[in-house]
Motif scaffolding. Structure first.
Motif, PDB file in Angstrom:
ATOM      1  N   GLY A  28       0.813  -1.210   0.000  1.00  0.00           N
ATOM      2  CA  GLY A  28       0.000   0.000   0.000  1.00  0.00           C
ATOM      3  C   GLY A  28       0.845   1.257   0.000  1.00  0.00           C
ATOM      4  O   GLY A  28       1.734   1.415  -0.823  1.00  0.00           O
ATOM      5  N   GLU A  29       0.589   2.128   0.978  1.00  0.00           N
ATOM      6  CA  GLU A  29       1.257   3.430   1.010  1.00  0.00           C
ATOM      7  C   GLU A  29       2.544   3.418   1.826  1.00  0.00           C
ATOM      8  O   GLU A  29       3.147   4.468   2.033  1.00  0.00           O
ATOM      9  N   ALA A  30       2.940   2.249   2.332  1.00  0.00           N
ATOM     10  CA  ALA A  30       4.215   2.187   3.055  1.00  0.00           C
ATOM     11  C   ALA A  30       5.334   2.547   2.080  1.00  0.00           C
ATOM     12  O   ALA A  30       5.337   2.111   0.929  1.00  0.00           O
ATOM     13  N   SER A  40       8.842  -0.288   9.267  1.00  0.00           N
ATOM     14  CA  SER A  40       7.925   0.201   8.230  1.00  0.00           C
ATOM     15  C   SER A  40       6.483   0.011   8.660  1.00  0.00           C
ATOM     16  O   SER A  40       6.139  -0.962   9.335  1.00  0.00           O
ATOM     17  N   TYR A  41       5.637   0.947   8.260  1.00  0.00           N
ATOM     18  CA  TYR A  41       4.216   0.864   8.577  1.00  0.00           C
ATOM     19  C   TYR A  41       3.588  -0.314   7.840  1.00  0.00           C
ATOM     20  O   TYR A  41       3.761  -0.457   6.632  1.00  0.00           O
ATOM     21  N   PRO A  42       2.873  -1.165   8.575  1.00  0.00           N
ATOM     22  CA  PRO A  42       2.204  -2.282   7.895  1.00  0.00           C
ATOM     23  C   PRO A  42       0.945  -1.794   7.179  1.00  0.00           C
ATOM     24  O   PRO A  42       0.012  -1.352   7.823  1.00  0.00           O
ATOM     25  N   ASN A  43       0.971  -1.846   5.866  1.00  0.00           N
ATOM     26  CA  ASN A  43      -0.205  -1.446   5.066  1.00  0.00           C
ATOM     27  C   ASN A  43      -0.464  -2.533   4.024  1.00  0.00           C
ATOM     28  O   ASN A  43      -0.512  -2.279   2.828  1.00  0.00           O
ATOM     29  N   GLN A  70      -1.853  -5.423   1.569  1.00  0.00           N
ATOM     30  CA  GLN A  70      -2.961  -5.435   0.615  1.00  0.00           C
ATOM     31  C   GLN A  70      -3.526  -6.852   0.457  1.00  0.00           C
ATOM     32  O   GLN A  70      -4.153  -7.169  -0.553  1.00  0.00           O
ATOM     33  N   THR A  71      -3.283  -7.679   1.470  1.00  0.00           N
ATOM     34  CA  THR A  71      -3.940  -8.978   1.573  1.00  0.00           C
ATOM     35  C   THR A  71      -4.364  -9.160   3.029  1.00  0.00           C
ATOM     36  O   THR A  71      -3.756  -8.578   3.937  1.00  0.00           O
ATOM     37  N   GLY A  82      -2.388  -8.588   6.703  1.00  0.00           N
ATOM     38  CA  GLY A  82      -3.002  -7.881   7.832  1.00  0.00           C
ATOM     39  C   GLY A  82      -2.987  -8.728   9.087  1.00  0.00           C
ATOM     40  O   GLY A  82      -2.671  -8.252  10.191  1.00  0.00           O
ATOM     41  N   ALA A  99       0.466  -8.852  10.477  1.00  0.00           N
ATOM     42  CA  ALA A  99       0.813  -7.568  11.111  1.00  0.00           C
ATOM     43  C   ALA A  99       0.177  -7.467  12.498  1.00  0.00           C
ATOM     44  O   ALA A  99       0.775  -6.931  13.438  1.00  0.00           O
TER      45      ALA A  99
END
Lengths: 321, 321
Positions: free
Chosen positions: A128-130, A138-141, A143-144, A148, A151
């Protein structure tokens, strides 16, 4: 030292069991017993210490309570519903990947024995936007749903460790290649198939282009790192018990060149190129500019070159014909 | 437009209800009904449209099913077990902050109506090894269970939104100050008390030093932002439905100077300085170098100066003596 591998019937769980059997010690103490637990009966493993196999459904708290006891010193939590499977069956992914992890943590909290818990997270948490480059912080974003759920497992592991309920250490596994056995329902499954099947003399389909970049680790190195991971001192882990496991970034073209260097020109001719939009949609959301600074500082390592990954497959896993 | 505020009896929930009553519309449509739900009966709010109050325990799936119906268009999920409370009572925090959020999301998934869900996260998700400056894409490494549970809520909100189960938007609330009413069990409670009590002519205790930095927003601005947050277009949110809500960083000394500028020198004399190690331990794990780039791009705003925060308290909340 009583060790439990949840997911002990899987590819990594079995290799870890064999490596522990060969090593005989963990965290400086002799291994007294090893239990392999999985949703189906795991294959038995020979060792100088007793090895038990058992069924365990981590979505079921009674089953978890039976499997994790007050004698359990080290738990490897490797069981998961993999990416494409969790994407198709949302409830199965939540039940195993989120609530299964929670059930294991809760069992440890209720026992009050603070066992070492080694949790396998995944590079699927990135996305995603990470922003690149990606790594430990890193921010967990994702896309599955799989990403998620992993995370969320990381955050739970950190909080249960901070509270002293477990001595957790989480590792974001790179994509494991060359993975032996049959294709599974991970969207990344082809990243082993396109090498494994040709090395076994069979045709394979590559659903992405040769310039597709991804982050890899061999099963042999992964198991080495999982053992080192259990042996790290809690004091050296700091305030974040989760880190990227070292891997290396290669293109599909580089994977195939490495295979050709090790095994000659024939295997590459068995790859059929057939772009598949659903696989491409999932894997194009994955990131590849990944760095494992903390794990490298703590002594975990990646393969030197992808030729190693190919050689390890031939040495460790290629079926004898 | 049928709106539900879960946590509708709390300070922010009540102010949001009054603001919606004054506005009369949301997302460009007239408000047909507003339901205030909370663990205890929320105070009723006057409006030109019907306002219902109801009890709801989000830890109880039956209660959630009764509260969220197929007619619900917009849900504000503001209910939480706050930081120091969740730190003391681990199970209560997990049940409300994690499973309560999950229950709300699951109810929406099962209804299949894809309601707008505005989720209040918190700057408590920052901490530990997360690196300054912090903002939309910082790694959640909270040092409280409350922060961990909110970070998990963010990931769930993103995944349920990606799957089309809810139209989620999550905002990491700065510490709300000057918060009216009584002290609560948030570790940040003193960040309002040291202003509110003196402005009301009462003594207050400050448990940290004057140079302690923190990130603040007034209740009035918070409610404005929560309304804007519901009105954002899903298309403008991108792949990450969660963002930092704008606030401003001030020292305790600056807060008190602002109070003195607005209300004269007497209130500051009512502050007693009494360092408290447990509060300091929790709040020193919080971060203050926080930036809200995405929300600012989307039109959400912070207070101009802390004098505004003090003035809003005097205008909106100071009890008439």
């Amino acid at each position: 030292m009583n060790i439990l591998i949840i997911g002990g019937g899987g590819v990594v769980g079995q290799k870890l069991a064999h490596a522990l059997a060969a090593k005989g010690t963990l965290r400086g103490k002799p291994i007294s017993s090893l239990t392999l637990a999985d949703i189906n009966d795991p294959a038995p493993v020979e060792a100088t210490f007793p090895v038990a196999t058992t069924r365990c459904d981590i979505a079921d708290t009674a089953s978890v309570a039976q499997t994790i006891t007050e004698d359990t010193d080290v738990i490897y939590l490797l069981a998961a519903i993999v990416s494409a499977h969790a994407e198709e069956d949302f409830e199965a992914g939540m039940n195993i990947n989120l609530f299964g992890t929670y059930n294991v943590l809760e069992r440890c909290r209720k026992l009050g024995t603070n066992p070492v818990l080694v949790f396998s997270s995944s590079i699927a948490i990135y996305g995603g936007e990470a922003q690149d480059p990606l790594g430990d912080h890193s921010y967990p974003n994702p896309q599955t749903s799989y990403g998620g759920q992993k995370a969320i497992g990381e955050i739970l592991l950190n909080d249960y460790s901070r509270k002293g309920f477990v001595d957790g250490r989480g590792f974001r596994l790179p994509t494991i290649s060359v993975r032996p056995g049959k294709p599974n329902r991970a969207a990344s499954s082809f990243m082993s198939s396109i090498l494994r099947e040709p090395l076994n003399g069979q045709e394979a389909i590559c659903p992405v282009e040769p310039d597709f970049l991804h982050y890899y680790l061999s099963p042999r190195k992964c198991v080495e790192n999982l053992i080192k991971g259990a042996e790290l001192n809690a004091d050296d882990l700091g305030e974040n018990r989760v880190m990227q496991m070292p891997g290396r970034t290669w293109s599909i073209g580089q994977l195939i060149d490495a295979m050709t260097k090790v095994a000659g020109p024939e295997p590459a001719k068995l790859i059929r190129w057939d772009p598949q939009p659903e696989i491409k949609r999932i894997v194009s959301g994955w990131k590849w500019d990944i760095h494992a600074d903390k794990a490298e500082r703590l002594g975990l390592t990646a393969d030197e070159s992808f030729e190693d990954n190919v050689r390890y497959y031939l040495e460790d896993d290629k079926p004898v014909s």
